[in-house]
Write a protein that holds these residues in place. Sequence first.
Motif, short mmCIF file in Angstrom:
data_model
loop_
_atom_site.label_atom_id
_atom_site.label_comp_id
_atom_site.label_asym_id
_atom_site.label_seq_id
_atom_site.Cartn_x
_atom_site.Cartn_y
_atom_site.Cartn_z
N ALA A 144 0.85 -1.21 0.00
CA ALA A 144 0.00 0.00 0.00
C ALA A 144 0.87 1.25 0.00
CB ALA A 144 -0.93 0.00 1.22
N HIS A 145 1.96 1.23 0.77
CA HIS A 145 2.86 2.39 0.79
C HIS A 145 3.49 2.59 -0.59
CE1 HIS A 145 5.89 5.27 1.88
NE2 HIS A 145 6.77 4.49 1.27
N LEU A 146 3.94 1.52 -1.23
CA LEU A 146 4.54 1.66 -2.56
C LEU A 146 3.53 2.18 -3.58
CD1 LEU A 146 6.77 -1.55 -2.68
CD2 LEU A 146 7.52 0.82 -2.33
N MET A 147 2.30 1.73 -3.50
CA MET A 147 1.27 2.24 -4.40
C MET A 147 1.03 3.72 -4.16
SD MET A 147 0.38 -0.19 -6.37
CE MET A 147 -1.23 -0.69 -6.87
N ASP A 148 0.96 4.13 -2.89
CA ASP A 148 0.80 5.55 -2.57
C ASP A 148 2.00 6.36 -3.03
OD1 ASP A 148 -1.64 4.95 -1.41
OD2 ASP A 148 -0.88 5.02 0.65
N TYR A 149 3.19 5.78 -2.91
CA TYR A 149 4.43 6.44 -3.34
C TYR A 149 4.38 6.69 -4.85
CZ TYR A 149 9.49 7.19 -3.85
OH TYR A 149 10.73 7.71 -4.13
N ILE A 150 3.92 5.71 -5.59
CA ILE A 150 3.78 5.86 -7.04
C ILE A 150 2.79 7.00 -7.35
CG2 ILE A 150 2.85 4.77 -9.13
CD1 ILE A 150 3.92 2.07 -7.92
N ALA A 151 1.63 6.95 -6.72
CA ALA A 151 0.57 7.93 -6.99
C ALA A 151 0.98 9.35 -6.63
CB ALA A 151 -0.70 7.55 -6.24
N ALA A 152 1.81 9.52 -5.59
CA ALA A 152 2.21 10.84 -5.13
C ALA A 152 3.41 11.40 -5.89
CB ALA A 152 2.52 10.80 -3.63
N SER A 153 3.98 10.60 -6.75
CA SER A 153 5.19 11.00 -7.47
C SER A 153 4.90 12.05 -8.54
CB SER A 153 5.80 9.76 -8.14
OG SER A 153 6.82 10.14 -9.03
N ASP A 154 5.88 12.90 -8.77
CA ASP A 154 5.82 13.86 -9.87
C ASP A 154 6.54 13.32 -11.11
OD1 ASP A 154 4.39 15.81 -8.48
OD2 ASP A 154 6.21 16.66 -7.62
N CYS A 155 6.93 12.06 -11.04
CA CYS A 155 7.70 11.45 -12.12
C CYS A 155 6.79 10.94 -13.23
CB CYS A 155 8.52 10.28 -11.57
SG CYS A 155 9.70 10.78 -10.28
N ARG A 156 7.39 10.69 -14.38
CA ARG A 156 6.69 10.09 -15.50
C ARG A 156 7.04 8.60 -15.54
NH1 ARG A 156 9.42 14.01 -17.08
NH2 ARG A 156 10.73 12.90 -18.56
N PHE A 157 6.06 7.77 -15.77
CA PHE A 157 6.27 6.33 -15.83
C PHE A 157 6.27 5.90 -17.28
CE2 PHE A 157 5.05 7.33 -11.67
CZ PHE A 157 5.56 6.35 -10.84
N ILE A 158 7.35 5.28 -17.69
CA ILE A 158 7.50 4.90 -19.09
C ILE A 158 7.24 3.40 -19.21
CG2 ILE A 158 9.05 4.86 -21.07
CD1 ILE A 158 10.42 7.30 -19.32
N ARG A 159 6.17 3.10 -19.94
CA ARG A 159 5.75 1.71 -20.13
C ARG A 159 5.62 1.47 -21.62
NH1 ARG A 159 0.26 -0.07 -20.06
NH2 ARG A 159 -0.31 1.91 -19.14
#
Length: 140
Positions: free
Chosen positions: A43-58
């Motif tokens: 849950a913390h890692l998911m929140d960390y992803i959501a709160a990020s200002d980064c771009r996710f490249i998939r």
Amino acid sequence: MPHKRRYARLTKQGLVLMLIGQGLFLGVSAALGDMARTRQEIAHLMDYIAASDCRFIRNGQAHDAQAAREHIQKKYDYLQSRIHTAEDFILHAASASSMSGKPYRIACGDRAVLCADWLRDELERFRRQTGTARESASPR
């Protein structure tokens, strides 16, 4: 006298059964504690992803943090039976495309890193902060 021996034997059997029961209870309690900790870490890692200002490249396409979280949540929901630790979550749900095999990357400012490394670093930081640091179950 045979009555006393029988009573002693029954008492020993009762003691053995009680010890086995305690062992099972402690084992189940420890497993439940590990499961709760794993859910908290994920849950913390998911929140960390959501709160990020980064771009996710998939697969070569950039996505914002919320889209990345939603995608990884869907993968986690689908793969949940294979995920027993936060390291499993990173490996199976948040490292690479299941379709192409290409690794997910995170671009923060002018720096791009593998999503798996980014999340492992955050997991280690979170564990140190919460006092639950343990050795990683999966190799880097």
